[in-house]
Scaffold this motif. Structure first.
Motif: not given
Length: 304
Positions: A117-126, A136-141
């Motif tokens: 489960l992606p957490m924080g910025d790693f799972g945030k969308k554009y 630029a910090k968002k991984g969109e995972a």
């Protein structure tokens, strides 16, 4: 980070509850001489022997010809035995093993699989309304999967060593050109170690926590674009590889000595670096970006 810690705490409470339910139910072996032994049955060979471990860690082995009845009991574990002179007459048929036996060493090797489960910025969308720096910090995972192996030593304090492989697909941004896309996801390879603190693995059901440190080997997604009506694809985003220091915590329950339930939070900031020409035949330009990678790994496994 606060959300991840809350999830870890909630998961730990659930695992503790499950552990408590399993721990309260004990096996009961009633012998023909009247002795009653309560604990956890480790091994039973039909028509030959039965091996049971009591709450204090002692292990008893009996011939099945000595056994009157086997049942379950939710009461506190106890041992009721006949006087010593009656017990000593049975030593030729029954062996006694203390905590120094191989079963009491408590070391466990396990394999596991589960969800990532992606957490924080790693799972945030554009977000079109956000700044370029924030995006630029968002991984969109997206929700992904994980699999790995783990080795845990015995005792209430010990070592844990594990490795895992995780895959998380990505959510394509809404503002990319119309056409066909092929893309890969985020790849995360973790090599972790730490100090395990909990119950002794030699008993049937165990619980432990472990702070973890190690390394994350990450590979970013690649997106290839094919314009509508064309057969030629072009890379919109090339895959890059990076390594970063990783840290986190693991909460785990081992049920019956063979089934593992775990929740692990891991965070890292791998820095991706590469060079490419500003234009065809022109000078190269160095680039780099740091990606926050935070994962909550929930797994189910088998211990040996």
């Amino acid at each position: 980070m606060k959300t991840a810690l809350r999830l870890i705490i909630v998961t730990a409470l659930v695992l503790l509850s499950v552990s408590a339910v399993f721990a309260q139910t004990k096996d009961v072996v009633q012998l023909k001489n009247g002795s009653v032994i309560k604990g956890t049955i480790l091994e039973m060979i039909p028509d030959k022997t039965i091996k049971i471990q009591t709450a204090d860690g002692n292990i008893f082995v009996y011939n099945m010809t000595e056994v009157e009845k086997i049942s379950k009991d939710a009461s506190a574990p106890v041992i009721e035995t006949k006087p010593m002179n009656e017990r000593s007459s049975m030593e030729g048929q029954r062996s006694y093993e203390g905590q120094s036996s191989s079963e009491g060493s408590g070391a466990k090797f396990s394999i596991f699989g589960g969800v990532a489960l992606p957490m924080g910025d790693f799972g945030k969308k554009y977000d079109e309304n956000a700044t370029a720096e924030d995006n630029a910090k968002k991984g969109e995972a997206k929700l992904g999967w994980t699999a790995g192996a783990q080795f845990v030593t015995g005792g209430t304090v010990g070592w844990i060593i594990e490795g895992s492989y995780s895959q998380n697909k990505i959510q394509l941004p809404a503002n990319i050109p119309y056409g066909n896309y092929s893309y890969t996801g985020w790849t995360s390879i973790l090599a972790l170690t730490g100090i395990k603190i909990g119950t002794d693995n030699s008993s049937g059901t165990n619980f432990f926590v472990a702070p973890l440190v190690g390394a994350l080997f990450a590979k970013s997604p690649q997106i290839d674009f094919t314009q509508a009506g064309s057969t030629t694809s072009m890379p919109l985003l090339e895959s890059r590889s990076a390594t970063g220091f990783a840290y986190g915590a693991n909460v785990e329950v081992i049920l019956g000595g063979h089934v593992t339930l775990g929740a692990k939070y891991v965070a890292s900031k791998p820095k991706f670096k590469w060079s490419e020409p500003l234009y065809t035949g022109g000078p190269s330009q160095d680039y780099e970006f740091e990606q926050n990678v935070s994962l909550l790994l929930i797994s189910l496994g088998v211990a040996f």
